[in-house]
Structures are given as C-alpha cells and as structure tokens.
Write a protein that holds these residues in place. Structure first.
Motif, PDB file in Angstrom:
ATOM      1  N   GLY A  32       8.490   2.743  -3.563  1.00 57.93           N
ATOM      2  CA  GLY A  32       7.071   2.972  -3.312  1.00 57.93           C
ATOM      3  C   GLY A  32       6.883   3.514  -1.906  1.00 57.93           C
ATOM      4  O   GLY A  32       7.652   3.177  -1.003  1.00 57.93           O
ATOM      5  N   ILE A  33       5.859   4.358  -1.737  1.00 56.98           N
ATOM      6  CA  ILE A  33       5.601   4.994  -0.446  1.00 56.98           C
ATOM      7  C   ILE A  33       4.213   4.588   0.038  1.00 56.98           C
ATOM      8  O   ILE A  33       3.217   4.848  -0.639  1.00 56.98           O
ATOM      9  CB  ILE A  33       5.639   6.534  -0.544  1.00 56.98           C
ATOM     10  N   ILE A  34       4.149   3.947   1.201  1.00 54.68           N
ATOM     11  CA  ILE A  34       2.865   3.632   1.822  1.00 54.68           C
ATOM     12  C   ILE A  34       2.636   4.618   2.957  1.00 54.68           C
ATOM     13  O   ILE A  34       3.392   4.644   3.928  1.00 54.68           O
ATOM     14  CB  ILE A  34       2.836   2.183   2.347  1.00 54.68           C
ATOM     15  N   GLY A  35       1.609   5.446   2.816  1.00 55.78           N
ATOM     16  CA  GLY A  35       1.308   6.452   3.822  1.00 55.78           C
ATOM     17  C   GLY A  35       1.835   7.805   3.392  1.00 55.78           C
ATOM     18  O   GLY A  35       2.982   8.141   3.660  1.00 55.78           O
ATOM     19  N   ALA A  36       1.001   8.577   2.719  1.00 54.22           N
ATOM     20  CA  ALA A  36       1.452   9.879   2.219  1.00 54.22           C
ATOM     21  C   ALA A  36       1.209  10.964   3.260  1.00 54.22           C
ATOM     22  O   ALA A  36       0.585  11.987   2.996  1.00 54.22           O
ATOM     23  CB  ALA A  36       0.732  10.216   0.917  1.00 54.22           C
ATOM     24  N   GLY A  37       1.706  10.718   4.482  1.00 54.16           N
ATOM     25  CA  GLY A  37       1.655  11.746   5.507  1.00 54.16           C
ATOM     26  C   GLY A  37       2.750  12.764   5.273  1.00 54.16           C
ATOM     27  O   GLY A  37       3.383  12.802   4.209  1.00 54.16           O
ATOM     28  N   THR A  42       7.327  13.925   1.981  1.00 51.18           N
ATOM     29  CA  THR A  42       8.575  14.700   1.933  1.00 51.18           C
ATOM     30  C   THR A  42       9.759  13.813   1.566  1.00 51.18           C
ATOM     31  O   THR A  42      10.569  14.172   0.693  1.00 51.18           O
ATOM     32  CB  THR A  42       8.834  15.380   3.287  1.00 51.18           C
ATOM     33  N   LEU A  43       9.884  12.657   2.220  1.00 50.99           N
ATOM     34  CA  LEU A  43      11.009  11.777   1.909  1.00 50.99           C
ATOM     35  C   LEU A  43      10.893  11.222   0.493  1.00 50.99           C
ATOM     36  O   LEU A  43      11.907  11.037  -0.196  1.00 50.99           O
ATOM     37  CB  LEU A  43      11.086  10.639   2.925  1.00 50.99           C
ATOM     38  N   GLY A  44       9.681  10.954   0.043  1.00 50.75           N
ATOM     39  CA  GLY A  44       9.503  10.515  -1.329  1.00 50.75           C
ATOM     40  C   GLY A  44       9.982  11.555  -2.319  1.00 50.75           C
ATOM     41  O   GLY A  44      10.683  11.251  -3.294  1.00 50.75           O
ATOM     42  N   ALA A  45       9.629  12.825  -2.067  1.00 51.30           N
ATOM     43  CA  ALA A  45      10.070  13.908  -2.941  1.00 51.30           C
ATOM     44  C   ALA A  45      11.586  14.057  -2.893  1.00 51.30           C
ATOM     45  O   ALA A  45      12.236  14.322  -3.916  1.00 51.30           O
ATOM     46  CB  ALA A  45       9.400  15.216  -2.538  1.00 51.30           C
ATOM     47  N   GLY A 152       4.784  18.917   5.931  1.00 46.79           N
ATOM     48  CA  GLY A 152       4.157  18.381   4.729  1.00 46.79           C
ATOM     49  C   GLY A 152       4.075  19.378   3.603  1.00 46.79           C
ATOM     50  O   GLY A 152       3.188  19.292   2.742  1.00 46.79           O
ATOM     51  N   THR A 153       4.990  20.334   3.554  1.00 50.40           N
ATOM     52  CA  THR A 153       5.040  21.337   2.492  1.00 50.40           C
ATOM     53  C   THR A 153       6.409  21.301   1.829  1.00 50.40           C
ATOM     54  O   THR A 153       7.357  20.718   2.368  1.00 50.40           O
ATOM     55  CB  THR A 153       4.789  22.750   3.062  1.00 50.40           C
ATOM     56  N   PRO A 154       6.559  21.945   0.674  1.00 51.12           N
ATOM     57  CA  PRO A 154       7.876  21.973   0.019  1.00 51.12           C
ATOM     58  C   PRO A 154       8.977  22.571   0.884  1.00 51.12           C
ATOM     59  O   PRO A 154      10.158  22.280   0.673  1.00 51.12           O
ATOM     60  CB  PRO A 154       7.618  22.824  -1.233  1.00 51.12           C
ATOM     61  N   ASP A 155       8.617  23.388   1.872  1.00 50.15           N
ATOM     62  CA  ASP A 155       9.628  23.959   2.766  1.00 50.15           C
ATOM     63  C   ASP A 155      10.396  22.879   3.516  1.00 50.15           C
ATOM     64  O   ASP A 155      11.554  23.078   3.908  1.00 50.15           O
ATOM     65  CB  ASP A 155       8.982  24.906   3.773  1.00 50.15           C
ATOM     66  N   ASP A 156       9.750  21.727   3.747  1.00 52.77           N
ATOM     67  CA  ASP A 156      10.412  20.636   4.460  1.00 52.77           C
ATOM     68  C   ASP A 156      11.669  20.169   3.732  1.00 52.77           C
ATOM     69  O   ASP A 156      12.642  19.742   4.367  1.00 52.77           O
ATOM     70  CB  ASP A 156       9.466  19.440   4.624  1.00 52.77           C
TER      71      ASP A 156
END
Length: 320
Positions: A32-37, A42-45, A152-156
């Motif tokens: 689970g990810i708290i804080g979708a900054g 990115t780390l969640g993805a 915060g984009t897919p490029d990350d």
C-alpha cells in the motif's frame, strides 16, 4: 505459508536466503502507498512492474489523483487508514519529511498497523527513529530513500535503473530491503541512523543547490544580453559535472583555481551593480573553491594570497 526470502547480497551480488535471525516474506508482496506524490506513485508503479501487488493508495489533492490515474490506474484509492490495513506486507509512506511523524503517530493511534507488517518511508533526512511508534503494533520499520529527483510522470520509471537507495534497516530486514532495491532496479547504500542527516545534506547540497546555482548563472547571462542562456550553459555544465564526478578536485578550472584576483574583482564589481543579492553567495563559493584548490594542490598558497584579499575585502563590505 510464506516462501523463504531470496535476495541478492549487496556486497557480493549473489543470492542469499533468510537465516533464522531474519524474517521470511512472500515472493510477491502486498503493498500500500500512503502519499501519491511524485515519489510514491513512481515507486508504486515500479513495484507493480516488478510483480508485487499494489492494492491501495491514498492521495487527496488533484495532482495526486491525476498521478495515480496515470501511473497506478488499476489501484484502489482509499483513505490513509484503509491503505495501511490493506497493505499486509509492505506499507510505503511517501509524505513530506515534516509530515511523516504525524502520519506514523496517527496510524499507530488508529490501530491501522499489524504485527509483522513492514512500514517503510522514503525520506532521506529521517532514519528509523521517526518510525519507532510502529513497534508498539508489532510492525517493522524501514527507511528507503531513492537518491533521484522525480517529476511524477512515466518517464521517471526509465530513470530508476541504477539509482542508489539510502537504506537504514534493522538487521533482520536487510535482506528484504536489498531485495526491494533490486526489484526497483537500484543499488542499496547502507546508511547508519546517525548519518542520515549528513547523507541527506550531501544530496540536497549537490542537487538542490545545483539547480539554484545553474539558474543564477542563467540569470546573469540574460543580464549580459544572452537570449538563450541554456544553450550556452548546457555543454559547459555537462562537461564540468562529468569531470567533477570523474576527477574530483582535479576538475577545478577558472579564475579562482588560477588565483586570478583581478578577474574575480571585476566579477564582483559587476555583480554588485547588476545582481547585488548574488555577491554574498559568489563570495562564499569562491572562497570554498579556493580552499579546495589549495588543499588539492591546484593553487599554490602564495598565489592565493591576492585572491583571498579580494574576497575578504568584498566580504567586509557585505557584512557592513
């Protein structure tokens, strides 16, 4: 039953199996990810791409919602407490540094954590102490900081391979931490608790202050009539950065490293007239550059005398 933990030895690069003093985790973690900054999304993805089950994420702002829709479109949006309860294996907290202690305290007070659950944060400045309250619920703390800037984009996601992670972990969680970093395509750097502020200061000084320095230089070029300062700076700065990383202080060039007091005096006079707020930072950086040039043998102490006199003279004027 959980499968034995398999990971890579950070020191030798070969598989390692959890010992009796370590904790076994399933090969696929429920996260689970708290804080979708920018960092959290990115780390969640990246964890999802590595095969882990990211089951819930929280993020209240419009920007967070848009980021989740872009990077984690199939992940359920839930409240902070609901995310913590859904993350049976790993709860990743990616809130700002100053908000971290409050989030941890609230989760503990709400009874949202469970025994055996790993609670990790991505703050560079904090270590394990900020997570101490999770121990009352039987959860396990982990500090996992990616040494990278995020948009915060897919490029990350394409920038993650090879990134270093500043990791502070209890001994029993080191294999899991190493495995997570490998899953993210990174390399672990083991940082002891007391050194977290120094580790983070180094990154902030090197990266954040670099942005300020580059933008200051661009402003000065515009003041000098250059229409596109980025075109002037790009090749110069890329070469300087590459040389500094490869050669250390041997990469120093320019008037300070040569002891050219007259040139530096002219710099300061023009800055005082055009960009007076920049005089003091120029003085600080020029003096530090001179000190490093002398210490590394790039500048003879005798040749530094006149230069340091110029810097001291202007420094006295700024102080006055």
């Amino acid at each position: 039953m959980s499968a034995p933990l398999r990971t890579h030895s950070a020191a030798r690069g070969r598989p390692a199996t959890a010992t009796s003093s370590q904790v076994a985790f399933p090969s696929v973690l429920t996260v689970g990810i708290i804080g979708a900054g920018r960092v959290g999304a990115t780390l969640g993805a990246a964890l999802a791409a590595a095969g882990h089950r990211v089951v819930a994420a929280s993020g209240a702002s419009g920007a967070s919602q848009a980021r989740l829709a872009l990077l984690l479109p199939t992940v359920s949006r839930r409240s902070v407490v609901e995310v913590a309860r859904a993350a049976t294996d790993l709860l990743l907290i990616t809130v700002p540094d100053d908000a971290l202690a409050g989030v941890v305290a609230d989760l503990t007070a709400d009874g949202a954590l469970r025994p055996g659950q790993v609670v990790a944060h991505t703050s560079g400045a904090h270590g394990l102490a900020v997570l101490a309250p999770v121990g009352t619920a039987g959860a396990r703390p982990l500090a996992l900081h990616p040494a990278m800037t995020f948009a915060g984009t897919p490029d990350d996601l394409g920038r993650l391979p090879g990134v270093s992670y500043g990791v502070t972990a209890p001994a029993e969680l080191r294999p899991l931490a190493a495995r997570l970093v490998v899953d993210l395509g990174g390399v672990p750097e083991w940082i002891v608790e007391a050194d977290r502020p120094l580790y983070h200061a180094a990154l902030a000084h090197g990266a954040n202050h670099l942005v300020t320095l580059v933008n200051e230089a661009a402003d000065w070029l515009r003041d000098a009539g250059v229409g596109q300062p980025e075109k002037v700076l790009a090749p110069l700065l890329r070469a300087a950065l590459e040389n500094a990383l490869r050669l250390g202080d041997e990469a120093l060039t320019g008037p300070v490293s040569r002891g050219d007091a007259g040139t530096v005096r002219r710099h300061l006079a023009r800055l005082a007239a055009t960009a007076p707020d920049s005089v003091e930072p120029y003085l600080v950086l020029a003096r530090r550059t001179a000190e490093r040039a002398v210490a590394s043998g790039r500048l003879r102490p005798a040749d530094a005398t006149a230069l340091l006199g110029v810097l001291d003279g202007y420094g006295s004027q700024v102080a006055a």
